[in-house]
Design a protein around this motif. Structure first.
Motif, short mmCIF file in Angstrom:
data_model
loop_
_atom_site.label_atom_id
_atom_site.label_comp_id
_atom_site.label_asym_id
_atom_site.label_seq_id
_atom_site.Cartn_x
_atom_site.Cartn_y
_atom_site.Cartn_z
N LYS A 142 87.32 26.75 28.13
CA LYS A 142 88.61 26.44 27.52
C LYS A 142 88.57 25.14 26.72
CE LYS A 142 93.54 25.94 28.55
NZ LYS A 142 94.58 25.92 29.62
N GLY A 143 87.81 24.17 27.20
CA GLY A 143 87.73 22.87 26.52
C GLY A 143 87.15 22.94 25.12
N TRP A 144 86.47 24.06 24.81
CA TRP A 144 85.87 24.20 23.48
C TRP A 144 86.73 25.01 22.53
CZ3 TRP A 144 80.01 25.34 24.79
CH2 TRP A 144 79.41 24.14 25.17
N ASP A 145 87.86 25.48 22.97
CA ASP A 145 88.74 26.24 22.08
C ASP A 145 89.08 25.39 20.85
OD1 ASP A 145 88.72 28.35 23.77
OD2 ASP A 145 90.76 28.09 24.54
N GLY A 146 88.95 25.98 19.69
CA GLY A 146 89.20 25.26 18.46
C GLY A 146 88.00 24.50 17.94
N LEU A 147 86.96 24.34 18.81
CA LEU A 147 85.75 23.65 18.38
C LEU A 147 84.62 24.66 18.17
CD1 LEU A 147 85.82 20.70 20.97
CD2 LEU A 147 86.45 20.59 18.55
N HIS A 148 84.41 25.50 19.19
CA HIS A 148 83.34 26.49 19.13
C HIS A 148 83.69 27.55 20.15
CE1 HIS A 148 78.98 27.78 18.97
NE2 HIS A 148 79.35 28.28 20.14
N LYS A 149 84.22 28.67 19.70
CA LYS A 149 84.65 29.72 20.61
C LYS A 149 83.45 30.23 21.40
CE LYS A 149 87.88 32.35 22.32
NZ LYS A 149 88.96 31.77 23.13
N ALA A 150 83.51 30.09 22.73
CA ALA A 150 82.36 30.42 23.55
C ALA A 150 82.78 31.26 24.74
CB ALA A 150 81.67 29.14 24.03
N GLY A 151 81.81 31.97 25.31
CA GLY A 151 82.04 32.80 26.48
C GLY A 151 80.80 33.63 26.74
N LEU A 152 80.70 34.20 27.93
CA LEU A 152 79.52 34.95 28.31
C LEU A 152 79.25 36.13 27.38
CD1 LEU A 152 79.94 34.96 32.19
CD2 LEU A 152 78.14 33.80 30.90
N ARG A 153 80.32 36.73 26.83
CA ARG A 153 80.14 37.91 25.99
C ARG A 153 80.18 37.60 24.49
NH1 ARG A 153 83.98 42.06 29.39
NH2 ARG A 153 85.36 40.25 29.36
N PHE A 154 80.34 36.31 24.15
CA PHE A 154 80.30 35.91 22.74
C PHE A 154 78.86 35.71 22.30
CE2 PHE A 154 84.71 34.94 23.57
CZ PHE A 154 85.33 35.15 22.35
N SER A 155 78.60 35.95 21.01
CA SER A 155 77.28 35.66 20.48
C SER A 155 77.00 34.17 20.60
CB SER A 155 77.20 36.09 19.01
OG SER A 155 78.17 35.41 18.24
N GLU A 156 75.73 33.85 20.82
CA GLU A 156 75.38 32.45 21.03
C GLU A 156 73.99 32.18 20.50
OE1 GLU A 156 76.18 29.28 21.01
OE2 GLU A 156 77.83 29.96 22.28
N GLU A 157 73.60 30.91 20.48
CA GLU A 157 72.29 30.52 19.98
C GLU A 157 71.17 31.03 20.89
OE1 GLU A 157 72.07 26.36 19.13
OE2 GLU A 157 73.71 26.48 17.68
N ASP A 158 69.95 31.02 20.35
CA ASP A 158 68.80 31.39 21.18
C ASP A 158 68.37 30.23 22.07
OD1 ASP A 158 67.65 29.65 19.40
OD2 ASP A 158 66.31 31.11 18.48
#
Length: 340
Positions: free
Chosen positions: A94-110
């Protein structure tokens, strides 16, 4: 646990280690310079496959298959596990909302493919003193035996994912990989690179905000403190230098340079230029998706203002730190200006 399931991969899916990974595409940039934005536009093209966060943490074909099976069962009984995952995402990210949408099912870096070996600059999220072990920023400089082991593990990780996806083009992005691009290219000599050029000073200010965010939770005494923040500044600086200095090692047809400002102002034209450079086909379905993303992006206005002063620095100090270069760094700058 992951090592155990990776061992099972050799028994249950013995063909994966022979999987060809043809011309994978890597998006490279300074942190906070549009790599996630570009990646999430490209990932909608069905010819690409990419890592979500859970896949980079649990890199095993066997685990992939188990998760797919559990997901099907979960959906048939009302998605209770899915709701738990959503809750965890909302709680921990939640702390990253608006900065970098993140989550276990979101695409992410390698990046998380390297975390288990503690050879990832992204570990700065958890360890505020990473600048005291600065070799992590440049693992291309590891002893050759160790380096070859890392290359082998990275290649196998990507092969596993591509095998599980059915052989699509591997798409990845990383904003802190400047110190291991030699490793990337040895693992995949025909790799393609998209370089997003941006203002390093703006990147530093924004990176201080994003990468130190978890510190406020796990190490609040370190949050916004000047000494600890040097880890992030050094990470951005070494990544920036590594990307540009390695840029010249690619054949012209395997690398394309784009400007951050152009990406933001005209995403559709930028993506079209990338496809044209790499001679990639674009389906009508993806063209429509790209147009919608471009319209949405042009209406987006960030509500965040990032300043280095919030972390105890002055702009002059940052400029002096970046400008305090060795002869090797000065040669790097000359190459950078040639590209510009």
């Amino acid at each position: 646990m992951v090592t155990l399931f990776q061992a099972l991969d050799y028994i249950l899916f013995p063909g994966f280690w022979r999987q060809q990974v043809k011309q994978p595409v890597f998006i490279l940039s300074n942190p906070r310079s549009g790599s996630t934005f570009l990646h999430r536009m490209l990932e909608k093209d069905q010819q690409f496959t990419y890592l979500s966060l859970w896949q980079s943490l649990f890199n095993s074909i066997t685990i992939y298959k188990l998760v797919a099976f559990i997901t099907r069962v979960d959906m048939s009984i009302g998605d209770p596990i899915g709701r738990i995952v959503d809750y965890l995402d909302n709680h921990f990210f939640k702390g990253w909302d608006g900065l970098h949408k993140a989550g276990l099912r979101f695409s992410e870096e390698d990046e998380f493919l390297f975390v288990s070996s503690f050879l990832a600059p992204g570990l700065v999220l958890f360890f505020p003193y990473l600048h005291e072990v600065a070799e992590i920023y440049s693992i291309d400089n590891l002893p050759e035996k160790a380096r070859q082991k890392v290359i082998k593990n990275f290649r196998l990780s990507v092969q596993r994912h591509v095998y599980a996806s059915g052989g699509q083009i591997f798409l990845a992005k990383n904003a802190v990989a400047g110190g291991r691009l030699g490793l990337y290219q040895e693992a995949f000599p025909d790799m393609r690179a998209i370089y997003i050029h941006s203002d390093i000073f703006k990147s530093i200010a924004s990176s201080l905000s994003v990468f130190s965010k978890p510190w406020s939770f796990h190490s609040p005494a370190c949050y916004k403190r000047k000494y600890e923040s040097m880890s992030i500044i050094e990470m951005v600086r070494t990544n920036h230098q590594g990307i540009i200095s390695h840029r010249l090692n690619f054949a012209p047809e395997n690398a394309v340079d784009i400007q951050y400002d152009h990406l933001v102002s005209d995403p559709e034209a930028t993506v079209n230029s990338i496809y044209q450079h790499f001679s990639l086909a674009m389906s009508d379905t993806y063209k429509a998706s790209l147009k919608q993303d471009s319209i949405a992006a042009k209406s987006y206005k960030s509500s965040h203002v990032y300043t280095v002063e919030d972390y105890g620095f002055t702009s002059d100090e940052i400029e002096q730190y970046i400008a305090n270069q060795s002869a090797e760094d000065q040669a790097f700058d000359e190459k950078y200006h040639e590209l510009e």
